[in-house]
Design a protein around this motif. Structure first.
Motif, PDB file in Angstrom:
ATOM      1  N   SER A 170      42.375  45.849  24.940  1.00 56.48           N
ATOM      2  CA  SER A 170      43.276  46.997  24.919  1.00 56.48           C
ATOM      3  C   SER A 170      44.487  46.654  24.061  1.00 56.48           C
ATOM      4  O   SER A 170      45.499  46.159  24.566  1.00 56.48           O
ATOM      5  N   GLY A 228      46.755  48.326  22.826  1.00 51.45           N
ATOM      6  CA  GLY A 228      47.971  49.019  23.211  1.00 51.45           C
ATOM      7  C   GLY A 228      48.751  48.311  24.296  1.00 51.45           C
ATOM      8  O   GLY A 228      49.963  48.523  24.448  1.00 51.45           O
ATOM      9  N   ASP A 229      48.070  47.448  25.064  1.00 55.74           N
ATOM     10  CA  ASP A 229      48.739  46.700  26.126  1.00 55.74           C
ATOM     11  C   ASP A 229      49.226  45.332  25.659  1.00 55.74           C
ATOM     12  O   ASP A 229      49.845  44.594  26.432  1.00 55.74           O
TER      13      ASP A 229
END
Length: 378
Positions: free
Chosen positions: A122, A124-125
């Motif tokens: 992920s 985005g994390d």
């Protein structure tokens, strides 16, 4: 003797060494990677040892303190591009030091499926760019090299000579347990199985280039076949390899084998391969003991200058990695496994470096912690 000598500082007297550094923690969530590897595994091992070992446990050395003890010059305290190139393909090395790094990391950690969708990843994390992971991986490789140097420092001879016959004696050869390393799936021209660089072969080849060894055994106890190591060591007369692993699990599962290329990992045999099926688990330790004797026989009566033991905890029955499910050993068998190898090497006065290697989930610290308790207890 090459760019480093084999001498150590006068303060370095203990032949039983633990090596750990917080800088080695991968911190996968920081990069958005969702793999069940717990950074606290090494710390959990150390916490257990501090509770169990009386009198107080031996000191744990960092990368910096180990380099100080070994009197390694400041300019040599890293794994260089030249070191990596002794083990890996030139084009692959160029990609790692260029614009291809992120692509190679995504491939190695299996962060994208065949449709190009992110898997266990992920971005985005993430709080750090994926490319920074390469710095930590190189530090891991540096730790493996240092661990080898620490074990070698207690040899009876100061340089790599393989002419000494194998014999049983009561000497206490050098032993270093490194709470890191063991990236045995990395191949000649690519990473694989969460292993970008093969620290085992990189360290061995640097030691050879420095004149510190002339022969080495690699004993791989991880649940998964040491396929990258077997490929890289194939044809090298200085290296003998043993791998005891799941008979059918990755990378020897039908899906992986269907895409395998002849003369490449995972089809390259170790010098001693011991595939273990679910039905064979009761004879695991006895089969390992027989394999060690076979390795000794292949050495032609000469002992190596060093043994590197890839001490994966993923054969443990509490391991959480799905691809390790075909090998589920109870804790006491895991400890017997390690003690079998430890005693075999000790009785032959062979220095050994042990690498933490595979182990996934909340209980992965237990096998190495219990083994080290037995080894380090006076």
């Amino acid at each position: 003797m090459g760019r480093n000598d084999a001498q150590v500082s006068d303060a370095f007297l203990d032949p039983m060494i633990l090596l750990y550094d917080p800088a080695l923690d991968m911190r996968f969530p920081d990069y958005g990677i969702q793999i069940p590897i717990r950074d606290r595994r090494a710390l959990a091992v150390l916490e257990y040892l501090k509770k169990k070992i009386i009198p107080p446990m031996r000191p744990v050395h960092s990368l910096a303190s180990a380099a100080d003890m070994l009197s390694i010059p400041e300019g040599d305290r890293h794994i260089s591009r030249e070191d990596i190139a002794r083990a890996h393909d030139a084009n692959f090395v160029a990609a790692l030091f260029g614009e291809g790094l992120e692509k190679e990391l995504i491939k190695t950690y299996e962060l994208m499926d065949e449709q190009g969708r992110f898997r266990r990843y992920s971005p985005g994390d993430a709080v750090r760019p994926l490319s920074e992971l390469f710095t930590t991986i190189r530090a891991q490789v540096w730790g493996t090299y240092l661990a080898c140097r620490l074990a070698l420092a207690h040899r009876s001879k100061p340089s790599g000579v393989s002419s000494e016959p194998l014999s049983t004696n009561n000497s206490n050869p050098g032993f270093c347990y490194y709470l890191g390393g063991g990236m045995h799936h990395a191949r000649y021209d690519s990473g694989a199985g969460f292993c970008l660089l093969n620290d085992i072969i990189i360290a061995a080849r640097r030691l050879k280039a420095e004149g510190l060894i002339s022969s080495i055994w690699i004993i791989d106890l991880d649940a998964h076949k040491g396929d990258g190591t077997a490929e890289l060591a194939s044809g090298d007369p200085c290296i003998l390899t043993l791998s005891i692993h799941m008979a059918l699990g990755w990378p020897l599962d039908p899906e992986t084998l269907a895409h395998a290329v002849p003369s490449r990992a995972p089809l390259v045999a170790s010098d001693v391969d011991i595939p273990v099926s679910k039905e064979d688990q009761a004879s695991y330790v006895s089969r390992l003991a027989s394999g060690l004797l076979q390795l000794e026989m292949l050495s032609g009566g000469k002992k190596p200058d060093l043994a590197i033991v890839v001490d994966g905890a993923d054969p443990y029955e509490k391991d959480e990695l799905p691809s390790s499910v075909d090998l589920q050993l109870p804790l006491d068998t895991c400890v017997k496994r390690d003690m079998t190898v430890f005693s075999f090497l000790r009785d032959r006065a062979i220095p050994s470096t042990w690498l933490l290697a595979g182990g996934y989930g909340d209980y992965a610290w237990e096998p190495p912690a219990h083994f080290l308790t037995k080894v380090l207890t006076p």
